[in-house]
Design a protein around this motif. Structure first.
Motif, PDB file in Angstrom:
ATOM      1  N   SER A 147      72.519  31.444  55.651  1.00 50.67           N
ATOM      2  CA  SER A 147      72.989  32.181  56.188  1.00 50.67           C
ATOM      3  C   SER A 147      73.374  33.314  55.588  1.00 50.67           C
ATOM      4  CB  SER A 147      74.336  30.983  55.892  1.00 50.67           C
ATOM      5  OG  SER A 147      74.515  31.505  54.876  1.00 50.67           O
ATOM      6  N   LYS A 148      73.743  33.499  56.549  1.00 48.69           N
ATOM      7  CA  LYS A 148      74.981  35.096  56.803  1.00 48.69           C
ATOM      8  C   LYS A 148      75.980  35.451  55.761  1.00 48.69           C
ATOM      9  CE  LYS A 148      72.516  37.312  60.764  1.00 48.69           C
ATOM     10  NZ  LYS A 148      72.990  38.075  62.104  1.00 48.69           N
ATOM     11  N   ILE A 149      76.149  35.813  55.625  1.00 50.01           N
ATOM     12  CA  ILE A 149      77.512  36.203  54.328  1.00 50.01           C
ATOM     13  C   ILE A 149      78.161  36.996  54.976  1.00 50.01           C
ATOM     14  CG2 ILE A 149      78.475  36.989  51.777  1.00 50.01           C
ATOM     15  CD1 ILE A 149      75.612  37.507  50.862  1.00 50.01           C
TER      16      ILE A 149
ATOM     17  N   ALA B  66      86.202  48.235  55.752  1.00 46.60           N
ATOM     18  CA  ALA B  66      86.134  47.982  56.446  1.00 46.60           C
ATOM     19  C   ALA B  66      85.121  46.203  56.014  1.00 46.60           C
ATOM     20  CB  ALA B  66      84.485  48.589  56.559  1.00 46.60           C
ATOM     21  N   GLU B  67      85.139  45.661  56.932  1.00 46.79           N
ATOM     22  CA  GLU B  67      84.913  43.864  57.016  1.00 46.79           C
ATOM     23  C   GLU B  67      83.322  44.168  57.442  1.00 46.79           C
ATOM     24  OE1 GLU B  67      86.854  40.998  57.040  1.00 46.79           O
ATOM     25  OE2 GLU B  67      89.028  42.498  58.303  1.00 46.79           O
ATOM     26  N   VAL B  68      82.835  43.953  56.387  1.00 53.94           N
ATOM     27  CA  VAL B  68      81.326  43.545  56.856  1.00 53.94           C
ATOM     28  C   VAL B  68      80.670  42.214  56.763  1.00 53.94           C
ATOM     29  CG1 VAL B  68      80.681  46.114  56.329  1.00 53.94           C
ATOM     30  CG2 VAL B  68      80.249  44.930  54.700  1.00 53.94           C
ATOM     31  N   GLU B  69      79.507  42.009  57.303  1.00 51.95           N
ATOM     32  CA  GLU B  69      78.800  40.571  56.685  1.00 51.95           C
ATOM     33  C   GLU B  69      77.644  41.696  56.756  1.00 51.95           C
ATOM     34  OE1 GLU B  69      77.137  39.073  60.625  1.00 51.95           O
ATOM     35  OE2 GLU B  69      79.214  37.594  59.962  1.00 51.95           O
ATOM     36  N   VAL B  70      76.857  40.621  55.560  1.00 51.53           N
ATOM     37  CA  VAL B  70      75.534  40.612  54.529  1.00 51.53           C
ATOM     38  C   VAL B  70      74.973  40.035  55.648  1.00 51.53           C
ATOM     39  CG1 VAL B  70      73.613  40.417  52.931  1.00 51.53           C
ATOM     40  CG2 VAL B  70      76.482  41.662  52.637  1.00 51.53           C
ATOM     41  N   ILE B  71      73.102  41.170  55.626  1.00 53.19           N
ATOM     42  CA  ILE B  71      72.404  40.601  56.427  1.00 53.19           C
ATOM     43  C   ILE B  71      71.225  40.488  55.340  1.00 53.19           C
ATOM     44  CG2 ILE B  71      70.983  40.964  59.055  1.00 53.19           C
ATOM     45  CD1 ILE B  71      73.068  42.695  59.626  1.00 53.19           C
ATOM     46  N   SER B  72      71.203  41.403  55.256  1.00 49.75           N
ATOM     47  CA  SER B  72      69.336  41.018  54.099  1.00 49.75           C
ATOM     48  C   SER B  72      69.805  42.075  53.387  1.00 49.75           C
ATOM     49  CB  SER B  72      68.344  41.327  55.079  1.00 49.75           C
ATOM     50  OG  SER B  72      67.125  41.246  54.608  1.00 49.75           O
ATOM     51  N   PRO B  73      68.874  41.620  51.978  1.00 47.66           N
ATOM     52  CA  PRO B  73      68.415  42.623  51.389  1.00 47.66           C
ATOM     53  C   PRO B  73      67.617  43.748  51.405  1.00 47.66           C
ATOM     54  CG  PRO B  73      67.594  40.286  50.391  1.00 47.66           C
ATOM     55  CD  PRO B  73      68.629  40.235  52.068  1.00 47.66           C
ATOM     56  N   PHE B  74      67.928  45.134  51.150  1.00 44.39           N
ATOM     57  CA  PHE B  74      67.337  45.890  51.537  1.00 44.39           C
ATOM     58  C   PHE B  74      66.517  47.053  50.493  1.00 44.39           C
ATOM     59  CE2 PHE B  74      66.815  51.098  52.348  1.00 44.39           C
ATOM     60  CZ  PHE B  74      65.925  50.591  53.878  1.00 44.39           C
ATOM     61  N   SER B  75      66.838  47.092  49.138  1.00 49.79           N
ATOM     62  CA  SER B  75      66.009  47.930  48.736  1.00 49.79           C
ATOM     63  C   SER B  75      67.056  47.153  47.047  1.00 49.79           C
ATOM     64  CB  SER B  75      66.302  49.536  48.877  1.00 49.79           C
ATOM     65  OG  SER B  75      67.997  49.741  47.920  1.00 49.79           O
TER      66      SER B  75
ATOM     67  N   ALA C  28      74.163  45.728  56.118  1.00 51.42           N
ATOM     68  CA  ALA C  28      75.006  44.829  56.606  1.00 51.42           C
ATOM     69  C   ALA C  28      75.368  45.397  58.123  1.00 51.42           C
ATOM     70  CB  ALA C  28      76.601  44.900  55.471  1.00 51.42           C
ATOM     71  N   LYS C  29      76.330  44.415  58.816  1.00 54.21           N
ATOM     72  CA  LYS C  29      77.110  44.738  60.181  1.00 54.21           C
ATOM     73  C   LYS C  29      78.592  44.457  60.349  1.00 54.21           C
ATOM     74  CE  LYS C  29      76.785  40.840  62.504  1.00 54.21           C
ATOM     75  NZ  LYS C  29      76.182  40.320  63.771  1.00 54.21           N
ATOM     76  N   LEU C  30      79.282  45.602  60.354  1.00 52.37           N
ATOM     77  CA  LEU C  30      81.110  45.463  60.276  1.00 52.37           C
ATOM     78  C   LEU C  30      81.337  44.519  61.050  1.00 52.37           C
ATOM     79  CD1 LEU C  30      81.699  49.283  61.786  1.00 52.37           C
ATOM     80  CD2 LEU C  30      81.770  48.300  59.573  1.00 52.37           C
ATOM     81  N   LYS C  31      82.267  43.748  60.540  1.00 57.67           N
ATOM     82  CA  LYS C  31      83.079  43.011  61.625  1.00 57.67           C
ATOM     83  C   LYS C  31      83.492  42.922  63.002  1.00 57.67           C
ATOM     84  CE  LYS C  31      83.573  39.254  59.142  1.00 57.67           C
ATOM     85  NZ  LYS C  31      84.787  38.070  58.212  1.00 57.67           N
ATOM     86  N   LYS C  32      84.586  44.121  61.780  1.00 56.74           N
ATOM     87  CA  LYS C  32      85.614  44.577  63.310  1.00 56.74           C
ATOM     88  C   LYS C  32      85.127  46.437  63.369  1.00 56.74           C
ATOM     89  CE  LYS C  32      88.881  41.760  61.586  1.00 56.74           C
ATOM     90  NZ  LYS C  32      90.464  41.068  60.715  1.00 56.74           N
ATOM     91  N   PRO C  33      85.088  46.885  64.085  1.00 58.80           N
ATOM     92  CA  PRO C  33      84.737  48.485  64.047  1.00 58.80           C
ATOM     93  C   PRO C  33      85.248  49.162  63.270  1.00 58.80           C
ATOM     94  CG  PRO C  33      85.834  47.968  66.433  1.00 58.80           C
ATOM     95  CD  PRO C  33      86.243  46.378  65.098  1.00 58.80           C
ATOM     96  N   GLN C  34      86.895  48.535  62.403  1.00 60.84           N
ATOM     97  CA  GLN C  34      87.887  49.321  61.850  1.00 60.84           C
ATOM     98  C   GLN C  34      87.017  50.144  60.520  1.00 60.84           C
ATOM     99  OE1 GLN C  34      88.823  46.224  63.123  1.00 60.84           O
ATOM    100  NE2 GLN C  34      89.866  47.909  64.925  1.00 60.84           N
ATOM    101  N   LEU C  35      87.754  51.803  60.312  1.00 60.81           N
ATOM    102  CA  LEU C  35      87.317  52.014  58.976  1.00 60.81           C
ATOM    103  C   LEU C  35      88.913  52.852  58.451  1.00 60.81           C
ATOM    104  CD1 LEU C  35      83.837  53.349  59.804  1.00 60.81           C
ATOM    105  CD2 LEU C  35      84.451  51.588  58.600  1.00 60.81           C
ATOM    106  N   SER C  36      88.389  52.507  57.060  1.00 65.25           N
ATOM    107  CA  SER C  36      89.788  52.954  55.986  1.00 65.25           C
ATOM    108  C   SER C  36      90.145  53.234  54.741  1.00 65.25           C
ATOM    109  CB  SER C  36      91.548  51.992  56.535  1.00 65.25           C
ATOM    110  OG  SER C  36      92.388  52.310  55.781  1.00 65.25           O
TER     111      SER C  36
END
Lengths: 276, 276
Positions: free
Chosen positions: A33-35, B172-181, B197-205
């Protein structure tokens, strides 16, 4: 490129095929699963649970104590830090400004003693379709089988550390081929980083921490006599990959099942299993 | 499954295409080599060297000091340990029985203060074909750009730590997709573990450690104003992967070029580069 497998209730997977002891579960479920931040439910995880084990086990891989020194477990407990290791001042335990966790802060010089997870690095070596395992000659898990692995040292890379540990524990000269897995174990503050490697020479010679080193055929891995959950998982993932015809890189988190002891090396969940 | 690229003298690679400052070298060479025990020559490595830089840089990512506490660099120097943090006894520096390295050993209780490399965990987030970077509001590398990343804490997995750091530094709330390095930096005792990772919401603070957070198109990454070699390499590897159409997992060791300072973030070799 990136796999996001989702196999639920796969009772024909590697566990049920390979384990010989009876178990109470209905097979196991495997989900990559994705985290998600603050939202990844434990149920959406690679679960690999086996509740029966009589083996003595600890997840620590601490160096063996000598007559004049005592090895200290690596997993941090900040309250055990009573003094500053740099100036000798007494420590207080508080949340420093700008931080969120309790730290040991020196009352004299103000330095903070940070505690961080430790990397255990090792090699998974296949030679003539057999896997190299070492029988531990030290506690914890004396007499049980493991991959050659140990703590990464300051000044070396993870691959260099894995090569060194393999030399120290198995007397084997190896060449690292590829990263194979990173398995975090948060509750003991360890991360296992395992590399695929191959023997440069077919000689093995157990070091002081091993009583025996042997090559095991994939179908004859001594799964009932492995030292640690991390090794159990690593070997199973590798065998699954070999069967599938594609050896991947695996990331995951090992969480012990509540109410189980350290000797139950099969009483865990492998959460957030990601494969590349 | 496992790639073993060997590209020598590839002057059209990502460095020469992207860097704007003049450099004295003849392009660069890129070799993904296997690691051999005691025999891997430094010349058989992924070399990526650029000698011109005026940026202030340190490879440390230590938390910011507060008025009442002082952050201590993570890379170990055993001789700086003068006292036992558990009992306060004076430390002696010797090679314990059965070991090979000098350790700080307590003269009262006998405990050994082991020092091990620390993991820095972070996220590489692509959103709308742009990469999230944070401008550092703290030293080292104040005012320079980095991926959201920081020290892994006891009790969390690397992925959880990367998600936490992204929240703390970029809001930023993110979702981890895969190990990269995984990039080891032996000379400072750090290992960078970066996840896609990818953003769950497009907000940054921006959090307290960042003065600004922005999304940069791949062609507009501020390579002249990056904070650390590890970030420079990670971003270059990612862009190369995107161009090739295949994002991989990368393992490597960052070694600084002899005679260069910490501010020369391009003065390094990436050795033992392995890709899955």
């Amino acid at each position: 490129m990136i796999k996001a497998l989702q196999i639920i209730g796969c009772s024909s997977g590697f566990i049920s095929q390979r384990l010989k002891k009876p178990h109470s579960g209905n097979g196991f479920s495997l989900i990559s699963s994705k985290i998600s931040c603050n939202s990844a439910p434990k149920s959406q995880s690679f679960r690999l649970i086996q509740m029966f084990s009589t083996q003595s086990q600890s997840n620590s891989d601490a160096p063996s104590p000598s007559s004049t020194s005592v090895a200290v477990p690596s997993a941090g407990n900040v309250l055990k830090i009573k003094f500053c290791q740099w100036c000798g001042g007494p420590a207080k335990h508080e949340i420093p400004a700008g931080e969120e966790k309790i730290r040991a802060v020196c009352t004299l010089c103000g330095k903070i003693a940070y505690q961080n997870p430790i990397m255990v690095v090792g090699c998974l070596i296949e030679h003539d379709r057999k896997i190299l395992l070492c029988k531990r000659n030290i506690e914890p898990s004396f007499g049980l089988w493991t991959l050659p692995a140990g703590y990464l040292e300051i000044g070396e890379s993870a691959a260099e550390g894995a090569i060194r540990e393999t030399w120290e524990e198995a007397g084997a000269e190896v060449e690292v081929i590829s990263p194979f897995s990173q398995l975090d174990i948060p509750h003991i503050g360890q991360t296992y980083v395992i590399f695929l490697a191959k023997l440069k020479k077919p000689q093995l010679s157990p070091g002081p921490e091993s009583s025996e080193c042997s090559l095991f055929e994939l179908d004859n891995i001594p799964f009932d006599f492995l030292a640690f959950s991390s090794i159990f998982i690593t070997l199973n993932l590798y065998i699954e990959d070999v069967k599938s015809g594609k050896v991947k890189f695996h990331y995951g988190t090992i969480n012990k099942r509540l109410g189980t002891g350290p000797s139950d090396i099969r009483a865990f969940t492998l959460d957030y299993h990601l494969q590349v």
